[in-house]
Design a protein around this motif. Structure first.
Motif, PDB file in Angstrom:
ATOM      1  N   LEU A  54       0.834  -1.200   0.000  1.00  0.00           N
ATOM      2  CA  LEU A  54       0.000   0.000   0.000  1.00  0.00           C
ATOM      3  C   LEU A  54       0.869   1.251   0.000  1.00  0.00           C
ATOM      4  CD1 LEU A  54      -2.774   1.392   0.198  1.00  0.00           C
ATOM      5  CD2 LEU A  54      -2.589   1.164   2.691  1.00  0.00           C
ATOM      6  N   CYS A  55       1.867   1.290   0.847  1.00  0.00           N
ATOM      7  CA  CYS A  55       2.761   2.456   0.920  1.00  0.00           C
ATOM      8  C   CYS A  55       3.497   2.669  -0.403  1.00  0.00           C
ATOM      9  CB  CYS A  55       3.754   2.301   2.066  1.00  0.00           C
ATOM     10  SG  CYS A  55       2.989   2.446   3.694  1.00  0.00           S
ATOM     11  N   ASP A  63       0.489  13.507  -6.993  1.00  0.00           N
ATOM     12  CA  ASP A  63      -0.396  14.628  -6.643  1.00  0.00           C
ATOM     13  C   ASP A  63      -1.430  14.202  -5.601  1.00  0.00           C
ATOM     14  OD1 ASP A  63      -3.230  14.451  -8.547  1.00  0.00           O
ATOM     15  OD2 ASP A  63      -1.512  13.193  -9.060  1.00  0.00           O
ATOM     16  N   VAL A  64      -1.843  15.154  -4.789  1.00  0.00           N
ATOM     17  CA  VAL A  64      -2.743  14.902  -3.668  1.00  0.00           C
ATOM     18  C   VAL A  64      -4.102  14.390  -4.138  1.00  0.00           C
ATOM     19  CG1 VAL A  64      -3.933  15.965  -1.706  1.00  0.00           C
ATOM     20  CG2 VAL A  64      -1.580  16.602  -2.225  1.00  0.00           C
ATOM     21  N   THR A  65      -4.646  15.000  -5.174  1.00  0.00           N
ATOM     22  CA  THR A  65      -5.959  14.596  -5.674  1.00  0.00           C
ATOM     23  C   THR A  65      -5.936  13.159  -6.179  1.00  0.00           C
ATOM     24  OG1 THR A  65      -6.375  16.881  -6.331  1.00  0.00           O
ATOM     25  CG2 THR A  65      -7.821  15.205  -7.271  1.00  0.00           C
ATOM     26  N   GLY A  66      -4.886  12.817  -6.901  1.00  0.00           N
ATOM     27  CA  GLY A  66      -4.745  11.446  -7.397  1.00  0.00           C
ATOM     28  C   GLY A  66      -4.653  10.446  -6.264  1.00  0.00           C
ATOM     29  N   ARG A  67      -3.918  10.812  -5.223  1.00  0.00           N
ATOM     30  CA  ARG A  67      -3.779   9.926  -4.057  1.00  0.00           C
ATOM     31  C   ARG A  67      -5.125   9.767  -3.353  1.00  0.00           C
ATOM     32  NH1 ARG A  67       0.498  12.220  -1.292  1.00  0.00           N
ATOM     33  NH2 ARG A  67       1.854  11.219  -2.795  1.00  0.00           N
ATOM     34  N   SER A  72      -9.809   6.388  -2.184  1.00  0.00           N
ATOM     35  CA  SER A  72     -11.251   6.209  -2.270  1.00  0.00           C
ATOM     36  C   SER A  72     -11.599   4.945  -3.063  1.00  0.00           C
ATOM     37  CB  SER A  72     -11.884   7.441  -2.923  1.00  0.00           C
ATOM     38  OG  SER A  72     -13.258   7.264  -3.072  1.00  0.00           O
ATOM     39  N   HIS A  73     -10.916   4.737  -4.173  1.00  0.00           N
ATOM     40  CA  HIS A  73     -11.157   3.544  -4.990  1.00  0.00           C
ATOM     41  C   HIS A  73     -10.797   2.275  -4.219  1.00  0.00           C
ATOM     42  CE1 HIS A  73     -11.395   0.976  -8.509  1.00  0.00           C
ATOM     43  NE2 HIS A  73     -10.205   0.504  -8.183  1.00  0.00           N
ATOM     44  N   LEU A  74      -9.653   2.287  -3.531  1.00  0.00           N
ATOM     45  CA  LEU A  74      -9.244   1.114  -2.751  1.00  0.00           C
ATOM     46  C   LEU A  74     -10.232   0.836  -1.622  1.00  0.00           C
ATOM     47  CD1 LEU A  74      -5.391   1.698  -2.529  1.00  0.00           C
ATOM     48  CD2 LEU A  74      -6.585  -0.004  -3.923  1.00  0.00           C
TER      49      LEU A  74
END
Length: 109
Positions: A54-55, A63-67, A72-74
């Motif tokens: 995961l890490c 980018d923060v939004t992508g993360r 959210s998807h995970l």
């Protein structure tokens, strides 16, 4: 967790069962799932390997939004995985539980 359990029991009675699964659970193998399904207990080694995965995955997203989207998807995938494993036909999230508790408190005021 105790507040969530109390609100859940108030809403549906003693049939309320709460499962807390860390996000790295999305990386646990199905074989591990089958082997430990009875007790629903996994070794810390399995969680450590999953946490490293995961890490590593999160570190690749710059980018923060992508993360946030990835997390959210995970989380959604993990919810579906756990619900399927438990043969659950309904899943209640904390936000829904908070809304339900608020609505119920208005009824008794």
């Amino acid at each position: 967790r105790n507040e969530i359990a109390a609100a859940c029991q108030a809403a549906v009675g003693d049939d309320c069962i709460i499962h807390v699964v860390p996000l790295e659970g999305v990386f646990l193998k199905q074989e591990d799932d089958d082997a430990s399904k009875e007790a629903d207990v996994r070794s810390s080694e399995q969680y450590d390997r999953a946490r490293v995965k995961l890490c590593e995955l999160l570190a690749q997203v710059t980018d923060v939004t992508g993360r946030e989207d990835l997390v959210s998807h995970l989380r959604d995938h993990l919810l579906r995985m756990v619900a399927t494993r438990l043969s659950a036909n309904k899943v209640m999230l904390q936000q829904q539980l908070t809304q339900l508790t608020t609505a119920m408190s208005r009824l008794f005021m």
